[in-house]
Design a protein around this motif. Sequence first.
Motif, mmCIF file in Angstrom:
data_model
loop_
_atom_site.group_PDB
_atom_site.id
_atom_site.type_symbol
_atom_site.label_atom_id
_atom_site.label_comp_id
_atom_site.label_asym_id
_atom_site.label_seq_id
_atom_site.Cartn_x
_atom_site.Cartn_y
_atom_site.Cartn_z
ATOM 1 N N GLN A 155 0.865 -0.854 -0.630
ATOM 2 C CA GLN A 155 -0.271 -0.056 -0.230
ATOM 3 C C GLN A 155 0.719 1.095 0.101
ATOM 4 O O GLN A 155 0.436 2.159 -0.185
ATOM 5 N N LEU A 156 2.360 1.074 0.072
ATOM 6 C CA LEU A 156 3.329 2.399 -0.006
ATOM 7 C C LEU A 156 3.299 2.654 -1.441
ATOM 8 O O LEU A 156 3.109 3.843 -1.496
ATOM 9 N N LYS A 157 2.894 2.107 -2.508
ATOM 10 C CA LYS A 157 1.978 3.060 -4.087
ATOM 11 C C LYS A 157 1.309 3.699 -4.282
ATOM 12 O O LYS A 157 1.713 4.845 -4.624
ATOM 13 N N ILE A 162 4.071 5.988 -5.798
ATOM 14 C CA ILE A 162 5.200 5.453 -6.597
ATOM 15 C C ILE A 162 4.099 3.631 -7.189
ATOM 16 O O ILE A 162 3.949 3.738 -6.046
ATOM 17 N N PRO A 163 5.392 4.048 -8.243
ATOM 18 C CA PRO A 163 4.467 2.285 -9.082
ATOM 19 C C PRO A 163 5.451 1.091 -7.908
ATOM 20 O O PRO A 163 6.800 0.974 -7.981
ATOM 21 N N LEU A 164 4.792 0.306 -7.217
ATOM 22 C CA LEU A 164 4.836 -0.629 -7.120
ATOM 23 C C LEU A 164 4.111 -2.066 -7.617
ATOM 24 O O LEU A 164 3.034 -2.081 -7.729
ATOM 25 N N ALA A 165 4.928 -3.253 -7.767
ATOM 26 C CA ALA A 165 4.352 -4.224 -8.506
ATOM 27 C C ALA A 165 4.855 -5.302 -8.016
ATOM 28 O O ALA A 165 4.040 -6.619 -7.894
ATOM 29 N N GLY A 166 5.501 -5.370 -7.235
ATOM 30 C CA GLY A 166 6.576 -7.003 -6.431
ATOM 31 C C GLY A 166 4.965 -8.044 -5.526
ATOM 32 O O GLY A 166 4.654 -7.230 -5.228
ATOM 33 N N HIS A 167 5.456 -8.909 -5.409
ATOM 34 C CA HIS A 167 4.100 -9.635 -4.838
ATOM 35 C C HIS A 167 5.534 -10.380 -3.279
ATOM 36 O O HIS A 167 4.683 -11.538 -3.179
ATOM 37 N N VAL A 173 10.989 -4.652 -1.455
ATOM 38 C CA VAL A 173 12.248 -3.690 -1.214
ATOM 39 C C VAL A 173 12.840 -3.025 -2.517
ATOM 40 O O VAL A 173 13.574 -1.970 -1.704
ATOM 41 N N VAL A 174 13.171 -4.118 -3.370
ATOM 42 C CA VAL A 174 13.913 -3.126 -4.199
ATOM 43 C C VAL A 174 13.265 -2.122 -5.165
ATOM 44 O O VAL A 174 14.023 -1.570 -5.756
ATOM 45 N N GLU A 175 12.121 -2.663 -5.216
ATOM 46 C CA GLU A 175 10.956 -0.875 -5.599
ATOM 47 C C GLU A 175 10.847 -0.060 -4.785
ATOM 48 O O GLU A 175 10.861 1.045 -5.377
ATOM 49 N N ALA A 177 13.353 0.868 -2.784
ATOM 50 C CA ALA A 177 14.283 1.799 -2.979
ATOM 51 C C ALA A 177 14.887 2.514 -4.199
ATOM 52 O O ALA A 177 15.051 3.767 -4.475
ATOM 53 N N GLN A 178 14.300 1.827 -5.543
ATOM 54 C CA GLN A 178 14.652 2.157 -6.643
ATOM 55 C C GLN A 178 12.952 3.336 -6.879
ATOM 56 O O GLN A 178 13.458 5.265 -7.888
ATOM 57 N N TYR A 179 11.651 3.505 -6.683
ATOM 58 C CA TYR A 179 11.310 4.654 -6.797
ATOM 59 C C TYR A 179 10.744 5.414 -5.903
ATOM 60 O O TYR A 179 10.264 6.844 -5.521
ATOM 61 N N SER A 180 11.759 5.075 -4.292
ATOM 62 C CA SER A 180 11.124 5.342 -3.227
ATOM 63 C C SER A 180 11.171 8.010 -3.780
ATOM 64 O O SER A 180 11.257 8.655 -2.784
ATOM 65 N N THR A 181 12.467 8.172 -4.261
ATOM 66 C CA THR A 181 12.870 9.299 -4.552
ATOM 67 C C THR A 181 11.763 9.787 -4.922
ATOM 68 O O THR A 181 11.522 11.550 -5.655
ATOM 69 N N ASN A 182 10.410 9.387 -6.529
ATOM 70 C CA ASN A 182 9.827 9.214 -7.151
ATOM 71 C C ASN A 182 8.929 10.517 -5.890
ATOM 72 O O ASN A 182 7.553 10.483 -7.053
ATOM 73 N N SER A 183 8.233 9.577 -4.546
ATOM 74 C CA SER A 183 7.152 10.034 -4.239
ATOM 75 C C SER A 183 5.937 11.339 -4.626
ATOM 76 O O SER A 183 7.593 12.651 -4.517
ATOM 77 N N HIS A 184 5.424 11.302 -3.938
ATOM 78 C CA HIS A 184 4.766 13.318 -4.518
ATOM 79 C C HIS A 184 4.145 13.461 -3.311
ATOM 80 O O HIS A 184 3.744 12.502 -2.311
#
Length: 574
Positions: A155-157, A162-167, A173-175, A177-184
Motif C-alpha cells: 500500500q506504500l505505492k 510510486i509504482p510498486l508491483a512486487g509480490h 524492497v527493491v522497488e 529503493a528504486q522509486y522512493s525518491t519519486n514520491s509525490h
Amino acid sequence: MGKASRFGVTQLPALIWLKNYDLSSLRADMMAAVIVSIMLIPQSLAYAMLAGLPAETGLYASIFPLLAYALFGSSHTLSVGPVAVVSLLSANAVGLAHMSSGIDVLILSMTLALVSGTLMFIMGLFRLGFIANLLSRPVITGFITAAGILIALSQLKHILGIPLAGHNLPELVVELAQYSTNSHFLTVVTGVVTIVFLWLSRAPLTIFLCRFMSKSAASGLTKVAPVGAVILSILLVSTFDLDHLGVEVVGHIPAKLPSFTWPELSILLVTTLMPSALMISLIGYVESMSVAQTLASKRRQQINPNHELLGLGAANVASAFSGGFAVTGGFSRSVVNFDAGARSPMAGVFTALGVALASLYLTPYLAFLPKAVLGATIFVAVLTLIEPHEITFTWKYSKHDFAAMMVTLCTVLLVGVEAGVIAGVTATISLILWRTSRPHTAIVGPVEGGEQFRNIDRHLVKQVKQVLVLRIDESLFFGNLRYLDNRINGLLASHPAMEHLVLVASGINHIDSSALQSLLELNTRLDEKGIKMHFSDVKGPVLDRLHRINFADELTGTVYLSQHQAWQDLTQLY
C-alpha cells in the motif's frame, strides 16, 4: 433445500431464526447494520483496490454475498464481505492468470470467486470441513503475519504515489529503493496524516471516549473512524482541486446496482485457478470460523461448521455472479456488528441494503476519494494482523510449531503467499510424521502406597528387575516400528534379568496392520529369549480389533485390564 441428513444439512438456518424474529430484533439489527454499513463502504473500496480491481467491485461484493450468507450461514453476527488476506490472495492468483491468459482481471476475479464458492459449498454438503484442520494455528499465524507485512508494504505505492508491483518482500524492497525518491509530496502528506489520524482513533481515542460512554460504545465508535477520514479527504479534494495537483483519486464509480454476469468457465481457466481457489476456500473458512465461534461463545450460541461452509460458498457464488470477487467473514466488522447489538443474520441483509443505497447515491462523492486514504486505511487495518505475542508464545511452548510458523512466514515473505501456505502445511505434516515416528516411551513403576504408575526418571517408584513395564505414548503404525524396535532391543541389552515385558497401551489409540505384524514378531523373538510379553490398559476400540485375529491366543503373556492388576499378578512370583 429440504432435508439432507446424509450431507449433514437438515434445514436452512434462515428458516430457524426467522421463526422467532420479533420487533426488538428488527430494531437491534437495523441499528447494527447502520454502523457496519458506514464501516464497510470505505473498506470495500479499499479491498477492491488491494485486489487490483475497480472500486465499484468492492461495493458489489458487499451486497448479494451478504444476502446469500444470511440464507445459509449459521452465525448470527458474522459480517461477510471483502477482507484483506483473501483480497491479497485473489490479486496474486488473478495477476498470474492474467499474465498467462490475457483475460480481463475482473472476469478472472469473478471466476476465482465462483470456483472457490463452489468448492466450499461442496465441502459443506459432504462435511469436509476437517480439511481446513491441515492449517494449524502456527501456520495460520505465520501466514497472516507475513501477509499483513506484504499488504502494508504494497500500500506504500498509494501512500507515496510510486509504482510498486512486487509480490514478495525482496521485490517490494527493491522497488521501494528504486522509486522512493519519486514520491509525490501532497500524496505523502495525505497518506501520512491519514495513518496518524487512524492510529490515534484506535486506542488513544477509545481511552478518551471511555470517560463519557461505555467501553463497548467507545470501541464501536472508534472503529468507524475511517469514515471520518474518507469524508474529510473528499471535502478537501473537491474544495481545493487536489486531484488536479497530482493526488490520485478513485475516479468515476457507476451509480448503479450490480448486474448479473456469467464468469468465464473454460476448463483450462478453472484448472489454472483451482489451486488458488482451494487456498482461498481453506483460509477464508478458517478465518471465518475462528471469528464466528469466538463471538458465538459469548452468547452461548452454536456454530454449525457445515452450514458455515455452505454460507461462505453461497456468498462467493453470489459475489461471482454480481461482478464481485472472493469474500469471507471479516474480524473487525464482525466485532463491530456484535458490539452494536446485532441479533441475527438480518443485520447482514440490512447492511447489504445500506451498501446498495451507497452504490446508487454516494458514488459521485466517492469519486473524489484519494487512493492514499484507502491505502492508509488498509495499512493501519492490516497492522492488527501482526501478532508478536502469538509468535513469542509459540516459541516458548513448542519449537516444532515455531519452526512451522517460521517456514510459513519466511516463505510467504520471500516467495509468495501460495507457496507460503503450501510450505507451512508441508512443514506441519512433516513435523507430525517426525514426532509420531519417534514415539515417547517411559519405563514406569507403581508409586509407593498407591496404584498409580509413573516414569522412573521423574518419580520414586517400586521396581522388580524381572518385570519391566514400558508405557508407549503414541499410536503404532508403519512409520514408528523401527524406532520402537530399537528402543526395546536397547532395553533387552540393559536389563539382562528381564523375564516379563509389559507394554502399557493407555496411550495407543490405533495399531495398524504393519505394527501388529511387528508386535507378533517381537512376541516370537522375546519367547525365544525366555521372555513373556504382556499388554495392559488396552483401549476398547484397539482391543476389539485385536480380538478379530485372536491376538491374545498368539501372545506368550496376558492382556490385563489394568497395569495395577498386571503388576500384582507378575511381581508376586518374585
